[in-house]
Design a protein around this motif. Structure first.
Motif, PDB file in Angstrom:
ATOM      1  N   ALA A   6       0.917  -1.231  -0.006  1.00  0.00           N
ATOM      2  CA  ALA A   6      -0.022   0.121   0.180  1.00  0.00           C
ATOM      3  C   ALA A   6       0.970   1.173   0.064  1.00  0.00           C
ATOM      4  CB  ALA A   6      -0.976  -0.096   1.253  1.00  0.00           C
ATOM      5  N   VAL A   7       0.735   2.250  -1.069  1.00  0.00           N
ATOM      6  CA  VAL A   7       1.429   3.502  -1.101  1.00  0.00           C
ATOM      7  C   VAL A   7       0.563   4.320  -0.651  1.00  0.00           C
ATOM      8  CG1 VAL A   7       2.702   5.224  -2.541  1.00  0.00           C
ATOM      9  CG2 VAL A   7       2.538   2.609  -3.118  1.00  0.00           C
ATOM     10  N   VAL A   8       0.758   5.044   0.646  1.00  0.00           N
ATOM     11  CA  VAL A   8      -0.033   6.155   1.133  1.00  0.00           C
ATOM     12  C   VAL A   8       0.682   7.219   1.488  1.00  0.00           C
ATOM     13  CG1 VAL A   8      -1.256   4.163   2.335  1.00  0.00           C
ATOM     14  CG2 VAL A   8       0.305   5.275   3.635  1.00  0.00           C
ATOM     15  N   THR A  33       9.555   7.196  -2.439  1.00  0.00           N
ATOM     16  CA  THR A  33       9.082   8.425  -3.265  1.00  0.00           C
ATOM     17  C   THR A  33       8.570   8.326  -4.450  1.00  0.00           C
ATOM     18  OG1 THR A  33      11.446   9.143  -2.620  1.00  0.00           O
ATOM     19  CG2 THR A  33      10.662  10.505  -4.204  1.00  0.00           C
ATOM     20  N   GLY A  34       7.363   9.134  -4.861  1.00  0.00           N
ATOM     21  CA  GLY A  34       6.484   8.866  -5.799  1.00  0.00           C
ATOM     22  C   GLY A  34       7.385   9.274  -7.247  1.00  0.00           C
ATOM     23  N   GLY A  35       7.149   8.636  -7.995  1.00  0.00           N
ATOM     24  CA  GLY A  35       7.790   8.904  -9.322  1.00  0.00           C
ATOM     25  C   GLY A  35       7.428  10.195 -10.194  1.00  0.00           C
ATOM     26  N   PHE A  36       6.153  10.585  -9.797  1.00  0.00           N
ATOM     27  CA  PHE A  36       5.546  11.780 -10.629  1.00  0.00           C
ATOM     28  C   PHE A  36       5.958  13.085  -9.602  1.00  0.00           C
ATOM     29  CE2 PHE A  36       1.738  14.538 -11.416  1.00  0.00           C
ATOM     30  CZ  PHE A  36       2.199  14.623 -13.067  1.00  0.00           C
ATOM     31  N   LEU A  37       5.415  13.057  -8.390  1.00  0.00           N
ATOM     32  CA  LEU A  37       5.739  14.296  -7.463  1.00  0.00           C
ATOM     33  C   LEU A  37       7.100  14.751  -7.169  1.00  0.00           C
ATOM     34  CD1 LEU A  37       2.326  14.470  -5.588  1.00  0.00           C
ATOM     35  CD2 LEU A  37       2.966  15.547  -7.717  1.00  0.00           C
ATOM     36  N   ARG A  38       7.830  13.306  -7.255  1.00  0.00           N
ATOM     37  CA  ARG A  38       9.530  13.282  -6.632  1.00  0.00           C
ATOM     38  C   ARG A  38       9.100  13.647  -4.887  1.00  0.00           C
ATOM     39  NH1 ARG A  38      12.840  13.239 -11.325  1.00  0.00           N
ATOM     40  NH2 ARG A  38      11.343  12.360 -12.900  1.00  0.00           N
ATOM     41  N   GLN A  39       7.980  13.398  -4.486  1.00  0.00           N
ATOM     42  CA  GLN A  39       7.882  13.626  -3.066  1.00  0.00           C
ATOM     43  C   GLN A  39       7.706  12.457  -2.103  1.00  0.00           C
ATOM     44  OE1 GLN A  39       4.679  16.394  -2.524  1.00  0.00           O
ATOM     45  NE2 GLN A  39       5.624  17.908  -3.512  1.00  0.00           N
ATOM     46  N   GLY A  40       8.292  12.407  -0.780  1.00  0.00           N
ATOM     47  CA  GLY A  40       8.043  11.385  -0.219  1.00  0.00           C
ATOM     48  C   GLY A  40       6.964  11.002   0.182  1.00  0.00           C
ATOM     49  N   ASN A  41       6.673   9.625   0.075  1.00  0.00           N
ATOM     50  CA  ASN A  41       5.456   9.044   0.702  1.00  0.00           C
ATOM     51  C   ASN A  41       5.846   7.678   1.118  1.00  0.00           C
ATOM     52  OD1 ASN A  41       5.800   7.319  -1.512  1.00  0.00           O
ATOM     53  ND2 ASN A  41       4.487   7.998  -2.962  1.00  0.00           N
ATOM     54  N   THR A  42       4.599   6.763   1.733  1.00  0.00           N
ATOM     55  CA  THR A  42       5.159   5.800   2.502  1.00  0.00           C
ATOM     56  C   THR A  42       4.449   4.581   1.995  1.00  0.00           C
ATOM     57  OG1 THR A  42       5.130   6.938   4.441  1.00  0.00           O
ATOM     58  CG2 THR A  42       4.683   4.794   4.926  1.00  0.00           C
ATOM     59  N   PRO A  76       6.320  16.234 -19.063  1.00  0.00           N
ATOM     60  CA  PRO A  76       4.918  16.873 -19.811  1.00  0.00           C
ATOM     61  C   PRO A  76       3.750  15.742 -19.356  1.00  0.00           C
ATOM     62  CG  PRO A  76       6.290  16.099 -21.512  1.00  0.00           C
ATOM     63  CD  PRO A  76       7.203  15.979 -20.032  1.00  0.00           C
ATOM     64  N   LEU A  77       2.786  16.316 -19.304  1.00  0.00           N
ATOM     65  CA  LEU A  77       1.392  15.391 -19.085  1.00  0.00           C
ATOM     66  C   LEU A  77       0.944  14.935 -20.617  1.00  0.00           C
ATOM     67  CD1 LEU A  77      -0.220  16.975 -16.021  1.00  0.00           C
ATOM     68  CD2 LEU A  77       1.429  15.195 -15.924  1.00  0.00           C
ATOM     69  N   GLY A  78       1.587  14.119 -21.205  1.00  0.00           N
ATOM     70  CA  GLY A  78       1.191  14.106 -22.638  1.00  0.00           C
ATOM     71  C   GLY A  78       1.807  15.408 -23.631  1.00  0.00           C
ATOM     72  N   GLU A  90      -3.265  21.089 -10.562  1.00  0.00           N
ATOM     73  CA  GLU A  90      -3.699  20.664  -9.456  1.00  0.00           C
ATOM     74  C   GLU A  90      -3.827  18.922  -9.738  1.00  0.00           C
ATOM     75  OE1 GLU A  90      -6.511  22.599  -6.851  1.00  0.00           O
ATOM     76  OE2 GLU A  90      -7.704  21.165  -7.585  1.00  0.00           O
ATOM     77  N   VAL A  91      -3.242  18.052  -8.799  1.00  0.00           N
ATOM     78  CA  VAL A  91      -3.556  16.743  -8.795  1.00  0.00           C
ATOM     79  C   VAL A  91      -4.021  16.245  -7.604  1.00  0.00           C
ATOM     80  CG1 VAL A  91      -1.367  16.119 -10.425  1.00  0.00           C
ATOM     81  CG2 VAL A  91      -1.285  16.067  -7.915  1.00  0.00           C
ATOM     82  N   ALA A  92      -4.793  15.119  -7.547  1.00  0.00           N
ATOM     83  CA  ALA A  92      -5.332  14.654  -6.274  1.00  0.00           C
ATOM     84  C   ALA A  92      -4.446  13.334  -6.094  1.00  0.00           C
ATOM     85  CB  ALA A  92      -6.868  14.109  -6.764  1.00  0.00           C
ATOM     86  N   VAL A  93      -4.033  13.401  -4.832  1.00  0.00           N
ATOM     87  CA  VAL A  93      -3.132  12.372  -4.457  1.00  0.00           C
ATOM     88  C   VAL A  93      -3.704  11.498  -3.324  1.00  0.00           C
ATOM     89  CG1 VAL A  93      -0.677  11.887  -3.668  1.00  0.00           C
ATOM     90  CG2 VAL A  93      -1.001  13.912  -4.604  1.00  0.00           C
ATOM     91  N   GLY A  94      -3.507  10.198  -3.412  1.00  0.00           N
ATOM     92  CA  GLY A  94      -4.195   9.341  -2.629  1.00  0.00           C
ATOM     93  C   GLY A  94      -5.692   9.069  -2.843  1.00  0.00           C
ATOM     94  N   GLY A  95      -6.310   8.625  -1.724  1.00  0.00           N
ATOM     95  CA  GLY A  95      -6.155   8.061  -0.589  1.00  0.00           C
ATOM     96  C   GLY A  95      -5.011   6.955  -0.467  1.00  0.00           C
ATOM     97  N   ALA A  96      -5.186   5.753  -1.140  1.00  0.00           N
ATOM     98  CA  ALA A  96      -4.092   4.648  -1.078  1.00  0.00           C
ATOM     99  C   ALA A  96      -4.038   4.074  -2.582  1.00  0.00           C
ATOM    100  CB  ALA A  96      -4.357   3.734   0.031  1.00  0.00           C
ATOM    101  N   THR A  97      -2.760   3.754  -2.798  1.00  0.00           N
ATOM    102  CA  THR A  97      -2.721   2.894  -4.057  1.00  0.00           C
ATOM    103  C   THR A  97      -2.186   1.488  -3.548  1.00  0.00           C
ATOM    104  OG1 THR A  97      -1.749   4.668  -5.374  1.00  0.00           O
ATOM    105  CG2 THR A  97      -1.253   2.431  -6.264  1.00  0.00           C
ATOM    106  N   VAL A  98      -3.079   0.376  -3.839  1.00  0.00           N
ATOM    107  CA  VAL A  98      -2.970  -0.693  -3.126  1.00  0.00           C
ATOM    108  C   VAL A  98      -2.766  -1.665  -4.090  1.00  0.00           C
ATOM    109  CG1 VAL A  98      -4.131  -2.374  -1.504  1.00  0.00           C
ATOM    110  CG2 VAL A  98      -4.507   0.156  -1.238  1.00  0.00           C
ATOM    111  N   PHE A  99      -1.851  -2.689  -3.781  1.00  0.00           N
ATOM    112  CA  PHE A  99      -1.784  -4.100  -4.574  1.00  0.00           C
ATOM    113  C   PHE A  99      -2.121  -5.275  -3.731  1.00  0.00           C
ATOM    114  CE2 PHE A  99       1.187  -0.595  -6.225  1.00  0.00           C
ATOM    115  CZ  PHE A  99       1.050  -0.697  -7.688  1.00  0.00           C
ATOM    116  N   VAL A 100      -2.868  -6.012  -4.164  1.00  0.00           N
ATOM    117  CA  VAL A 100      -3.055  -7.347  -3.482  1.00  0.00           C
ATOM    118  C   VAL A 100      -2.193  -8.488  -4.214  1.00  0.00           C
ATOM    119  CG1 VAL A 100      -4.648  -8.893  -2.220  1.00  0.00           C
ATOM    120  CG2 VAL A 100      -5.335  -6.548  -2.330  1.00  0.00           C
TER     121      VAL A 100
END
Ligand code: 2BA
Length: 109
Positions: A6-8, A33-42, A76-78, A90-100
């Motif tokens: 889970a990336v949160v 670190t997120g590939g797009f924003l280059r900011q820390g996530n968990t 570039p976004l395209g 403006e981008v919406a980040v999260g709630g969570a990206t989940v792989f099972v």
């Protein structure tokens, strides 16, 4: 057995870990670190029996919320990289990206 990856967002990670442990689940927290924003996530690795997957997904869903962020993308976004002029979006980040994932084998050695 299953493994949830889970990336949160960092802001939600502490509370989520507390809830997971309180409910008897085991988890490992990775600083990522997120590939797009280059900011820390968990990223949390959570191993569990199949029948507990829905419990864990519910905890993730009720704890992690979506937030909007204004960012200037590094890529570039395209469109073409050659003609790229960075501008804030403006981008919406999260709630969570989940792989099972199914776990083939689990051992504690
Ligand atoms: P980032 O890659 O930093 O992405 C942060 C947010 O930026 C994403 O939120 C999404 O809203 C936006 N975004 C990402 N790539 C984009 C693009 N090419 N064009 C426009 N907007 C874009 P989320 O989708 O909630 O993702 C949050 C974080 O979850 C990501 O951080 C990344 O670390 C992870 N993630 C998301 N999808 C993934 C995947 N398929 N595989 C691995 N990690 C993933």
């Amino acid at each position: 057995m299953k493994l949830i990856i889970a990336v949160v967002q960092d802001q939600d990670a502490g509370r989520l870990l507390e809830k997971l442990v309180a409910a008897g689940h085991r988890a490992t927290r990775l600083a990522t670190t997120g590939g797009f924003l280059r900011q820390g996530n968990t990223t949390l690795l959570i191993g569990m029996e199949d029948e507990k997957v829905e419990d864990v997904l519910k905890l993730i869903e009720e704890t992690c919320r979506s937030r909007t962020q204004v960012v200037t993308p590094w890529v570039p976004l395209g469109g073409s990289v050659d003609s790229y002029v960075p501008y804030p979006v403006e981008v919406a980040v999260g709630g969570a990206t989940v792989f099972v994932l199914p776990v083939e084998d689990f051992r504690k050695l």
